[in-house]
Design an enzyme around this catalytic site. Sequence first.
Site, PDB file in Angstrom:
ATOM      1  N   ALA A  48      64.029  24.585  69.004  1.00 32.73           N
ATOM      2  CA  ALA A  48      64.122  23.728  67.814  1.00 32.73           C
ATOM      3  C   ALA A  48      62.734  23.329  67.353  1.00 32.73           C
ATOM      4  O   ALA A  48      61.860  23.040  68.167  1.00 32.73           O
ATOM      5  CB  ALA A  48      64.940  22.475  68.109  1.00 32.73           C
ATOM      6  N   ASP A  49      62.542  23.325  66.055  1.00 27.46           N
ATOM      7  CA  ASP A  49      61.317  22.802  65.484  1.00 27.46           C
ATOM      8  C   ASP A  49      61.489  21.350  65.065  1.00 27.46           C
ATOM      9  O   ASP A  49      60.510  20.612  64.963  1.00 27.46           O
ATOM     10  CB  ASP A  49      60.885  23.647  64.288  1.00 27.46           C
ATOM     11  CG  ASP A  49      60.311  24.979  64.720  1.00 27.46           C
ATOM     12  OD1 ASP A  49      59.076  25.092  64.769  1.00 27.46           O
ATOM     13  OD2 ASP A  49      61.089  25.892  65.032  1.00 27.46           O
TER      14      ASP A  49
END
Length: 373
Positions: free
Chosen positions: A248-249
């Site tokens: 995930a960013d």
Amino acid sequence: MDNTLQSIRYQRGSLQLLDQRKLPLETDYLNIRDATDGWSAVRDMVVRGAPAIAIAAALSVAVEVFNFDAFAGTAADAASFLENRLDYLVSSRPTAVNLSDAAIKLKQIISKAAAVAPDANSVFQAYIKAAEIMLEDDVASNKAIGSHGASFLQHQLKNSNKLSVLTHCNTGSLATAGYGTALGVIRALHAEGVLERAYCTETRPFNQGSRLTAFELVHEKIPATLIADSAAAALMKDCRVSAVIVGADRVAANGDTANKIGTYSLALCAKHHDIPFYVAAPLTSIDLSILSGQEIVIEERSPKELLHSRGGLGEQVAASGISVWNPAFDVTPANLIAGIITEKGVITKLVSNTFDVKDFVQKAENKVCPCGK
């Protein structure tokens, strides 16, 4: 010392970043002398992966100030200089929250140091030490994510003798300071002897799966198979996938998650085939300031990455005159996510089938186990 790939080589006063644009054909490290070099390396994807971006950016400033011949200014001037450099670096990649989160935390340290420091050099030294601690903490955090994830998956999928896991993009040692997040979970499963096979997508539009994840899996001698992004649904239909794990960013307060483009498609496919879909990310990827994924800024990349070979670095391969839409990320809604694996444990859903991400983070930050123990 293990044989883990390093995206970041650092010793005080010196920073080298592995040029991931050239992998797997070339292994080339670039010298980063200052924040300007750091900004270019992040923007041009020499270094990528939300945790690695934050650390590389922070260390680029540490190298710059360490190598100053002299700084004509007070402790307050030094603090202002550092804060300006951090603001500049945050502009390089807008979607990954880790970079802005690191900048906020480092600014707090800078402010405290400037309030008591006798001179500019003392402020710089405090900053350098803080940036170096970030590097050390990331490896420990990733190993904890791997451990929590491996234990959780084995418990949830206990009817399976061995697990086959599909992952997307690159979330290993090349995307972090070491070990990895989603790929760290896969590494932990392999180390415990319960991994049947890892499947990695090629990950359009920049081929970070085929160029980087496949490279890491081969390097770590993990049984693995590369597939085209468009083959994921067929793979799931053939019952070859026990679970999907991605990185995930940015994770919103409700659990909506931004990750490399194509993640949303995988989540939809997994839901249709009744396969659990997990996100693995450090707490620094969680952004409680945004309520949902609708508020996440999605970065768009250069059309050249689709029009030209080698991610935009080679010859043109697409028809001249065609328009291009090239988002780097998409948002997977929380209702498609079975759990969020962090270094403090796994965020699972309430009876209402929603995540209480804020409560989990607050307990974790207060050093209270989210399980209540």
